[in-house]
Design a protein around this motif. Structure first.
Motif, PDB file in Angstrom:
ATOM      1  N   THR A  39       0.833  -1.199   0.000  1.00 19.11           N
ATOM      2  CA  THR A  39       0.000   0.000   0.000  1.00 19.11           C
ATOM      3  C   THR A  39       0.863   1.242   0.000  1.00 19.11           C
ATOM      4  O   THR A  39       1.914   1.305   0.633  1.00 19.11           O
ATOM      5  CB  THR A  39      -0.898   0.015   1.243  1.00 19.11           C
ATOM      6  N   PHE A  78      -7.118   5.867   3.979  1.00 15.40           N
ATOM      7  CA  PHE A  78      -7.639   4.955   5.004  1.00 15.40           C
ATOM      8  C   PHE A  78      -7.910   5.691   6.297  1.00 15.40           C
ATOM      9  O   PHE A  78      -8.979   5.558   6.897  1.00 15.40           O
ATOM     10  CB  PHE A  78      -6.633   3.822   5.237  1.00 15.40           C
ATOM     11  N   ALA A 102     -20.703   4.884  11.851  1.00  6.19           N
ATOM     12  CA  ALA A 102     -21.234   3.722  12.563  1.00  6.19           C
ATOM     13  C   ALA A 102     -21.715   4.119  13.949  1.00  6.19           C
ATOM     14  O   ALA A 102     -22.802   3.710  14.389  1.00  6.19           O
ATOM     15  CB  ALA A 102     -20.157   2.643  12.661  1.00  6.19           C
ATOM     16  N   LEU A 123     -17.309   2.283   2.827  1.00  7.49           N
ATOM     17  CA  LEU A 123     -16.856   0.899   2.673  1.00  7.49           C
ATOM     18  C   LEU A 123     -16.695   0.549   1.198  1.00  7.49           C
ATOM     19  O   LEU A 123     -15.760  -0.158   0.807  1.00  7.49           O
ATOM     20  CB  LEU A 123     -17.846  -0.052   3.339  1.00  7.49           C
ATOM     21  N   TYR A 170     -13.566  -1.009  -0.666  1.00  5.46           N
ATOM     22  CA  TYR A 170     -13.553  -2.172  -1.554  1.00  5.46           C
ATOM     23  C   TYR A 170     -12.774  -1.860  -2.817  1.00  5.46           C
ATOM     24  O   TYR A 170     -11.923  -2.649  -3.259  1.00  5.46           O
ATOM     25  CB  TYR A 170     -14.981  -2.584  -1.943  1.00  5.46           C
ATOM     26  N   ASN A 179      -9.267  -1.900  -2.311  1.00  4.85           N
ATOM     27  CA  ASN A 179      -8.699  -3.232  -2.103  1.00  4.85           C
ATOM     28  C   ASN A 179      -8.770  -4.096  -3.356  1.00  4.85           C
ATOM     29  O   ASN A 179      -8.589  -5.309  -3.283  1.00  4.85           O
ATOM     30  CB  ASN A 179      -9.425  -3.943  -0.963  1.00  4.85           C
ATOM     31  N   ALA A 209     -11.424  -4.773  -5.137  1.00  3.96           N
ATOM     32  CA  ALA A 209     -12.688  -5.465  -5.371  1.00  3.96           C
ATOM     33  C   ALA A 209     -13.606  -4.492  -6.102  1.00  3.96           C
ATOM     34  O   ALA A 209     -14.524  -3.928  -5.508  1.00  3.96           O
ATOM     35  CB  ALA A 209     -13.301  -5.932  -4.047  1.00  3.96           C
ATOM     36  N   LEU A 244     -10.952  -9.482  19.729  1.00  4.90           N
ATOM     37  CA  LEU A 244     -10.874  -9.632  18.276  1.00  4.90           C
ATOM     38  C   LEU A 244      -9.599  -8.987  17.756  1.00  4.90           C
ATOM     39  O   LEU A 244      -8.865  -9.573  16.941  1.00  4.90           O
ATOM     40  CB  LEU A 244     -12.104  -8.979  17.649  1.00  4.90           C
ATOM     41  N   ILE A 269      -6.499 -10.655  15.836  1.00  4.01           N
ATOM     42  CA  ILE A 269      -5.923 -10.238  14.547  1.00  4.01           C
ATOM     43  C   ILE A 269      -4.425  -9.974  14.707  1.00  4.01           C
ATOM     44  O   ILE A 269      -3.616 -10.386  13.870  1.00  4.01           O
ATOM     45  CB  ILE A 269      -6.658  -8.996  14.030  1.00  4.01           C
ATOM     46  N   PHE A 287       1.603 -11.030   2.032  1.00  2.00           N
ATOM     47  CA  PHE A 287       0.839 -10.018   1.307  1.00  2.00           C
ATOM     48  C   PHE A 287       1.066 -10.277  -0.169  1.00  2.00           C
ATOM     49  O   PHE A 287       2.142 -10.031  -0.709  1.00  2.00           O
ATOM     50  CB  PHE A 287       1.288  -8.608   1.682  1.00  2.00           C
ATOM     51  N   PRO A 335      -1.951  -3.446   5.238  1.00  2.00           N
ATOM     52  CA  PRO A 335      -3.374  -3.698   4.936  1.00  2.00           C
ATOM     53  C   PRO A 335      -4.111  -4.384   6.068  1.00  2.00           C
ATOM     54  O   PRO A 335      -5.335  -4.460   6.043  1.00  2.00           O
ATOM     55  CB  PRO A 335      -3.323  -4.585   3.698  1.00  2.00           C
ATOM     56  N   ASN A 344      -4.621  -3.194   8.732  1.00  2.00           N
ATOM     57  CA  ASN A 344      -5.445  -2.151   9.354  1.00  2.00           C
ATOM     58  C   ASN A 344      -6.898  -2.251   8.938  1.00  2.00           C
ATOM     59  O   ASN A 344      -7.795  -1.919   9.702  1.00  2.00           O
ATOM     60  CB  ASN A 344      -4.896  -0.775   8.990  1.00  2.00           C
ATOM     61  N   TYR A 345      -7.135  -2.732   7.683  1.00  2.00           N
ATOM     62  CA  TYR A 345      -8.522  -2.908   7.257  1.00  2.00           C
ATOM     63  C   TYR A 345      -9.239  -3.902   8.173  1.00  2.00           C
ATOM     64  O   TYR A 345     -10.424  -3.758   8.466  1.00  2.00           O
ATOM     65  CB  TYR A 345      -8.574  -3.421   5.823  1.00  2.00           C
ATOM     66  N   LEU A 346      -8.500  -4.892   8.584  1.00  2.00           N
ATOM     67  CA  LEU A 346      -9.111  -5.889   9.482  1.00  2.00           C
ATOM     68  C   LEU A 346      -9.477  -5.269  10.819  1.00  2.00           C
ATOM     69  O   LEU A 346     -10.540  -5.522  11.377  1.00  2.00           O
ATOM     70  CB  LEU A 346      -8.156  -7.071   9.689  1.00  2.00           C
ATOM     71  N   TYR A 347      -8.555  -4.419  11.334  1.00  2.00           N
ATOM     72  CA  TYR A 347      -8.874  -3.766  12.609  1.00  2.00           C
ATOM     73  C   TYR A 347     -10.118  -2.907  12.453  1.00  2.00           C
ATOM     74  O   TYR A 347     -10.992  -2.882  13.319  1.00  2.00           O
ATOM     75  CB  TYR A 347      -7.686  -2.922  13.076  1.00  2.00           C
ATOM     76  N   LEU A 348     -10.201  -2.223  11.323  1.00  2.00           N
ATOM     77  CA  LEU A 348     -11.373  -1.377  11.075  1.00  2.00           C
ATOM     78  C   LEU A 348     -12.634  -2.250  11.031  1.00  2.00           C
ATOM     79  O   LEU A 348     -13.662  -1.904  11.630  1.00  2.00           O
ATOM     80  CB  LEU A 348     -11.202  -0.625   9.756  1.00  2.00           C
ATOM     81  N   ALA A 355     -13.101  -5.124  12.487  1.00  2.00           N
ATOM     82  CA  ALA A 355     -13.409  -5.563  13.851  1.00  2.00           C
ATOM     83  C   ALA A 355     -14.110  -4.451  14.612  1.00  2.00           C
ATOM     84  O   ALA A 355     -15.096  -4.687  15.327  1.00  2.00           O
ATOM     85  CB  ALA A 355     -12.119  -5.974  14.569  1.00  2.00           C
ATOM     86  N   LEU A 356     -13.618  -3.243  14.452  1.00  2.00           N
ATOM     87  CA  LEU A 356     -14.207  -2.114  15.169  1.00  2.00           C
ATOM     88  C   LEU A 356     -15.657  -1.894  14.733  1.00  2.00           C
ATOM     89  O   LEU A 356     -16.564  -1.762  15.572  1.00  2.00           O
ATOM     90  CB  LEU A 356     -13.358  -0.863  14.893  1.00  2.00           C
ATOM     91  N   LEU A 357     -15.863  -1.905  13.419  1.00  2.00           N
ATOM     92  CA  LEU A 357     -17.228  -1.684  12.918  1.00  2.00           C
ATOM     93  C   LEU A 357     -18.148  -2.817  13.380  1.00  2.00           C
ATOM     94  O   LEU A 357     -19.299  -2.579  13.764  1.00  2.00           O
ATOM     95  CB  LEU A 357     -17.219  -1.621  11.386  1.00  2.00           C
ATOM     96  N   PHE A 358     -17.631  -4.009  13.357  1.00  2.00           N
ATOM     97  CA  PHE A 358     -18.437  -5.154  13.784  1.00  2.00           C
ATOM     98  C   PHE A 358     -18.861  -4.988  15.237  1.00  2.00           C
ATOM     99  O   PHE A 358     -20.021  -5.189  15.609  1.00  2.00           O
ATOM    100  CB  PHE A 358     -17.637  -6.447  13.609  1.00  2.00           C
ATOM    101  N   ASN A 376     -17.855  -8.149   5.397  1.00  2.00           N
ATOM    102  CA  ASN A 376     -17.498  -8.057   3.985  1.00  2.00           C
ATOM    103  C   ASN A 376     -16.154  -7.362   3.820  1.00  2.00           C
ATOM    104  O   ASN A 376     -15.332  -7.776   3.006  1.00  2.00           O
ATOM    105  CB  ASN A 376     -18.573  -7.277   3.238  1.00  2.00           C
ATOM    106  N   LEU A 377     -15.965  -6.307   4.595  1.00  2.00           N
ATOM    107  CA  LEU A 377     -14.692  -5.590   4.496  1.00  2.00           C
ATOM    108  C   LEU A 377     -13.540  -6.530   4.846  1.00  2.00           C
ATOM    109  O   LEU A 377     -12.512  -6.543   4.155  1.00  2.00           O
ATOM    110  CB  LEU A 377     -14.706  -4.386   5.444  1.00  2.00           C
ATOM    111  N   VAL A 399     -12.932  -8.861   1.946  1.00  2.00           N
ATOM    112  CA  VAL A 399     -12.236  -8.206   0.839  1.00  2.00           C
ATOM    113  C   VAL A 399     -10.767  -8.009   1.179  1.00  2.00           C
ATOM    114  O   VAL A 399      -9.868  -8.241   0.349  1.00  2.00           O
ATOM    115  CB  VAL A 399     -12.938  -6.878   0.505  1.00  2.00           C
ATOM    116  N   ALA A 400     -10.515  -7.602   2.441  1.00  2.00           N
ATOM    117  CA  ALA A 400      -9.118  -7.392   2.847  1.00  2.00           C
ATOM    118  C   ALA A 400      -8.347  -8.708   2.792  1.00  2.00           C
ATOM    119  O   ALA A 400      -7.211  -8.756   2.316  1.00  2.00           O
ATOM    120  CB  ALA A 400      -9.076  -6.807   4.258  1.00  2.00           C
ATOM    121  N   PHE A 401      -8.989  -9.771   3.241  1.00  2.00           N
ATOM    122  CA  PHE A 401      -8.311 -11.075   3.173  1.00  2.00           C
ATOM    123  C   PHE A 401      -8.049 -11.478   1.729  1.00  2.00           C
ATOM    124  O   PHE A 401      -7.004 -12.032   1.391  1.00  2.00           O
ATOM    125  CB  PHE A 401      -9.171 -12.147   3.847  1.00  2.00           C
TER     126      PHE A 401
END
Lengths: 311, 667, 99
Positions: free
Chosen positions: A15, A23, A34, A57, A61, A64, A66, A122, A126, A134, C3, C5-9, C11-14, C42-43, C46-48
């Motif tokens: 990135t 981001f 949210a 979001l 996507y 990323n 998508a 969580l 992670i 990557f 990237p 960080n997208y996962l952390y985001l 998790a936070l949104l979830f 979904n995010l 996509v990140a994965f």
């Protein structure tokens, strides 16, 4: 859009700084959206905040790699699903706002505690996971993102895809069944309705129109009876059910009284003192407009109507 | 030849079925049919016997398998018969004596309107008893065992209109149940130990099992034998069983059924041989019963009850002999057969006397009957000489051998057992001489037939018997007898009809000659040897000394009885007597013992169990219920109906799951 | 930027969405929070997908969207019929399971 294009160029590699900036800015906005979704009192505001989050979001996507999903997110999710939400919100009552007062003992604290614990765990998970690979989507998207997805959907996931089709049809039928009300008896004719009204002895003539003495042309302001009291009959039943009747404002009443006094004086009649409007002195009457149903579990329109009938 | 075995059982079984289901149409000919089928069974037995004699000693045993009764996996119970020398002996005794008693009953039950039913029951008994001795496995033996119990119950209570008879039948049935539990437990133990209960495999591999198991099986078999053979401590039913008609007493409660215990012990000899503790218990039971029965027999004035005490005592001899192991089995069976002859003869004689004396059973009201009933007197007298062991007669040959074997047991034990058997022989001579003198000698003490409505005053001890749960009616012969006699008339003693005297004569022949015949070249012992095995016992003193001692004791006992009853007049009402006499009249307090220890004890036990049930068990159950209820009442508050509350717990659960996963990863 | 960080985001949104489900009483808002959770997932997919360099993650996200659409249709129908019969969209009003 430039950010999206930026994402396109960098999707294949590590990135870039630009994406980092994007981001952090958009991520902050998404989290704020949210939080607003769950904290706004009115469902409409929640829906709009959620829509904003979803659009962000979609940008993510795109960033990323998508592309198909990003567009679908905007078109289907934000465009269709959220609009469906808004539609239902309107149907149920657009001005209906939740009070954020908690009624179940300890619910909020438990929710916050669980949320914090869950989030931290969580995040720890992670951080713990070995995500050092990557690869990037350069190779996968080389033949075009949509083509790549299509190749997967129609080969490896073709059964799942077919089944989702069945699911959608089932859902559509289910929604129709759930909301459909079967008419089990013949619709009554106008004559029968008229005869029923006569039989019951209630409101034989047509209902009066609302907003007769209102300064603004509004259907949610009750018309006044000859003695100056507002009549709920004048307001549409739906608004009554939602408790969204606006009171005749005290100034309007005062103006009306002044106008009448002046005409008395001019015509030389004896002064006419109309009885005080029933609700004008009630301190709660003013609040009521801003205090729609749903604040408290027991405070439903039906109850409100009963209260007023009791008065 | 094998196919005839089933016929042995089938003939009387058919008779029982026809007689019991046939209805009144058979009333006229029923007794003939029953007798005929019993005789047919005897003929078949004789054919089989001569067939057996024609074969070598080792292959005399016959087997017949009808079908597999219970085939369940490894559990296999065949309906199969085994006819070896031991069974053959019993079959001949049962069918022979049984047929004689059928014939006797034709005369004895002549005036009874339920005679057909009586013969049906007798045939049923024969079938069950033959099944018992012919079975080739313990389960089928158990079937026959229960069958004879049923027949015994039905026949003791045959005159069920008499409450005393009904009570006696119930008492016999209940006491027998106790023993039957022992047999069923023994069979279960056998199955778990050997995996089968057929005689062949069980007895052949008996010595391979652990001694503890064998002792348990042996003690359970002994319990069963005690119940069926009226041995201490399950002896109490036999005396009351005399309420039944006299032929029943002769057949079932003297000659055959009560000896089933001896058969069981002898048949299971291999088990007992490998379990010395159980064997000691058998010997002890035999010795105690021997004296117990003899003492009771001395005190009874009721002729049948005196004979019942004698039966108990004689079976004590057999059980004792069977407990001695291979040195005693053959003599136990030999005494069993001779006893079958002379005791059946004695009972039939007693029945004949009662028949002629208005069904009076009190010997104090007999006297001087020898002139009026010559045939009965002679046959009874021969039976008497046989049972006391008069030299040359049956009892002498068999009882003397048992006494020798008892001495041959060796050590202190041998001396004690020898002394007990000698003492028993003396007491036997005493009470049998007493019966003989009181019945047939002395002056006439006849009394008018008692008024059936008057309370019996035969024995003073009877007055307070009513409070005992299972106490037998000690002396209420008033209503006994198939034919009522008008009260107030003096009896008119007469000789019984031919149908009654002929069986008595036949049995008297048996009493006189059987023992001698058996003892020629030890024929009987050699006959049984392949089944029961035989070892020569070596008594510490020579056989001649023992025989002499026996004769001396015998003369002493008989002389004492003569001195007490022959030289002095016998009072019509019984004197108060010594403490021992009074106790013996009440069967040495067996019923009082049972009442105090078992009935009262059982009541207390159940009461305390009820108390425990109410406080402890119910307390635990109710307490559990209450605590669960209380806990649920508190837990219910969590169930507030709000979906969001449930969602919180779900969310919390997810968090816990993630924590657990992370923890497992970290470990 | 990593990237991840997208996962952390995500998790936070979830987590925010889940908290919203627990806190809000209005069934429609609760439903929106569920949608937020689905979007967070979904995010993450996509990140994965990007991390591992294959498109399966995007396919799953796509299916999630389809299922979410179906769910929204049925869920909103339920809410509408609930509102019609009870004049309320509060999830607490449906606490009839308690005695």
């Amino acid at each position: 859009m430039s950010a999206a294009l930026h994402g396109v160029t960098t999707a294949a590699s590590l990135t870039s700084t630009g994406e980092a900036v994007q981001f952090w800015i958009l991520g902050t906005v998404a989290v704020a959206g949210a939080l607003c979704t769950i904290l706004m009192r009115k469902a409409v505001h929640s829906a709009l905040c959620l829509a904003g989050t979803m659009i962000i979001l979609a940008v993510f996507y795109l960033a990323n790699g998508a592309y198909f999903l990003g567009i679908v997110q905007i078109v289907v999710y934000t465009g269709a699903i959220m609009m469906l939400f808004l539609f239902v919100v309107m149907l149920v009552g657009v001005t209906a706002a939740d009070s954020l007062k908690e009624t179940i003992k300890g619910q909020r604290w438990w929710a916050v505690a669980c949320g914090l614990g869950f989030g931290v765990l969580l995040a720890a998970g992670i951080g713990h996971a070995s995500l050092d690979t990557f690869t990037g989507l350069g190779a996968a998207n080389s033949g075009g993102n949509v083509e790549g997805l299509a190749a997967l959907i129609f080969t490896r996931y073709v059964f799942a895809f077919e089944i989702t089709g069945a699911l959608l049809i089932t859902a559509a039928v289910g929604a129709m069944v759930l909301t459909h009300r079967e008419r089990t008896e013949r619709a009554r004719t106008q004559r029968e309705l008229a005869e029923q009204r006569v039989r019951e002895g209630r409101q034989l003539p047509p209902l009066p129109a609302p907003g007769v003495y209102a300064r603004h042309n509004a259907v949610d302001v009750a018309g006044l009876l000859p003695d100056g009291t507002p009549s709920e009959l004048t307001v549409s039943r739906t608004l009554r059910a939602r408790g969204q009747i606006r009171d005749v404002s005290p100034e309007a009443m005062a103006d009306l009284r002044a106008l009448e006094r002046r005409s008395e004086e001019r015509l030389g009649r004896r002064p006419y003192e109309p009885p005080r409007p029933r609700d004008s002195g009630d301190p709660r009457a003013g609040d009521r407009a801003d205090d729609p149903p749903g604040d408290r579990p027991g405070d439903r329109p039906a109850n409100r109507r009963e209260e007023e009938n009791a008065q | 030849m094998e196919n005839l075995i089933a016929l042995l059982v089938a003939a009387p079984l058919l008779g029982a079925a026809v007689l019991l289901c046939g209805g009144r149409r058979l009333d006229a000919a029923g007794h003939w049919l029953g007798t005929l089928l019993a005789a047919a069974s005897f003929v078949v037995a004789a054919v089989l016997f001569f067939g057996m004699l024609g074969r070598g000693a080792e292959d005399r045993a016959l087997h017949q398998t009808l079908y597999t009764w219970v085939p369940v996996e490894s559990f296999r119970a065949d309906l199969a018969f085994q006819l070896d020398q031991l069974s053959m002996t019993f079959v001949l005794l049962i069918t022979g004596v049984g047929t004689l008693i059928h014939v006797y009953s034709i005369g004895y039950m002549e005036h009874d309107e339920r005679r057909r039913r009586f013969f049906g029951y007798l045939n049923l008994f024969l079938a069950a008893m033959l099944l018992l001795v012919l079975a080739d496995n313990y389960l089928l033996l158990y079937f026959g065992w229960e069958g004879v119990g049923l027949a015994s119950y039905l026949l003791i209570g045959f005159w069920q209109h008499k409450p005393s008879a009904a009570t006696a039948a119930k008492k016999a049935f209940l006491v027998n149940r106790v023993g039957d539990i022992g047999l069923s437990i023994a069979i279960m133990l056998m199955f778990t130990t050997f995996g089968t209960f057929a005689f062949g495999p069980v007895l052949a591999t008996a010595d391979k099992a652990s001694e503890g198991t064998l002792t348990a099986i042996g003690l359970m078999l002994l319990l069963a034998a005690c119940g069926k053979s009226a041995q201490v401590p399950l002896q109490s039913w036999l005396g009351d069983a005399m309420e039944g008609p006299t032929p029943v007493s002769a057949l079932i409660h003297a000659a055959t059924m009560v000896t089933a215990g001896v058969y069981l012990i002898t048949r299971s000899g291999a088990i007992f041989d490998a379990a010395p503790t159980a064997q000691t218990a058998v010997v002890t039971v035999g010795a105690v019963t021997l004296l117990f029965g003899a003492i009771v027999g001395c005190a009874k004035d009721d002729i049948k009850k005196a004979l019942a005490g004698s039966t108990m005592s004689q079976i004590g001899y057999m059980v004792l002999a069977a407990g001695l192991g291979p040195i005693g089995y053959a003599f136990a069976i030999m005494h069993l057969v001779t006893h079958g002859f002379f005791k059946a003869g004695l009972f039939l004689g007693a029945g004949s006397v009662m028949h002629g004396m208005n069904d009076e059973v009190d010997m104090r009201k007999y006297g001087g009957l020898r002139a009026y009933m010559p045939v009965t007197f002679v046959t009874f007298g021969l039976g008497y000489l046989a049972i006391i062991g008069f030299p040359g007669l049956s009892g002498f040959w068999s009882k003397d051998k048992i006494i020798e074997a008892a001495f041959a047991k060796g050590g202190t034990e041998g001396w004690i057992l020898g002394a007990v058997t000698l003492l028993g022989a003396g007491i036997t001579a005493y009470y049998m001489t007493r019966v003989m003198i009181m019945t047939f000698f002395g002056e006439k003490r006849w009394q008018p037939a008692p008024d059936p409505h008057r309370a019996p005053d035969v024995e003073p001890a009877a007055a307070d018997d009513g409070r005992h749960l299972a106490a037998g009616p000690v002396g209420s012969p008033a209503a006994e007898g198939p034919a009522g006699h008008p009260a107030g008339e003096l009896p008119d003693p007469h000789e019984s009809p031919r149908s009654m005297t002929v069986p008595m004569i036949v049995l008297a022949f048996g009493s006189v000659f059987a023992g001698g015949l058996f003892s020629i070249n030890s024929a009987f012992v050699h006959w049984l040897e392949p089944v029961t095995r035989f070892e020569h016992g070596h008594p510490p003193v020579s056989a001649a000394v023992i025989t002499t001692a026996t004769l001396v004791v015998l003369l002493a006992g008989a002389g004492l009885a003569y001195a007490q009853y022959g030289r002095r007049p016998v009072p019509v009402t019984a004197p108060r007597g010594s403490l021992l006499t009074r106790a013996a009249r009440r069967d040495l307090l067996q019923d009082d013992f049972n009442h105090v220890v078992l009935v009262r004890g059982g009541e207390h036990l159940t009461r305390s169990l009820v108390y425990v049930d109410h406080t402890l068990v119910d307390g635990v159950v109710n307490g559990t219920a209450a605590s669960v209820g209380g806990l649920s009442g508190r837990l219910r508050k969590l169930q507030n109906g709000y979906a969001r509350s449930y969602a919180v717990s779900m969310f919390g659960g997810t968090a816990v799951l993630i924590a657990a996963t992370l923890l497992m990863r970290a470990v | 930027m990593n990237p991840v960080n997208y996962l952390y985001l995500a998790a936070l949104l979830f987590t925010i969405g889940a908290a919203g489900v627990l806190i809000r009483r209005n069934a429609i808002v609760v439903f929106m929070c569920v949608e937020l959770m689905l979007n967070a997932c979904n995010l993450a997919f996509v990140a994965f997908s990007r991390l591992h360099g294959n498109l399966d993650g995007q396919i799953i996200a796509f299916f999630t969207m389809v299922v979410a659409a179906a769910e929204v249709v049925v869920g909103l129908a339920i809410i509408v019929s609930l509102f019609r019969s009870r004049h309320s969209a509060s999830v607490d009003d449906a606490s009839l399971m308690k005695l």
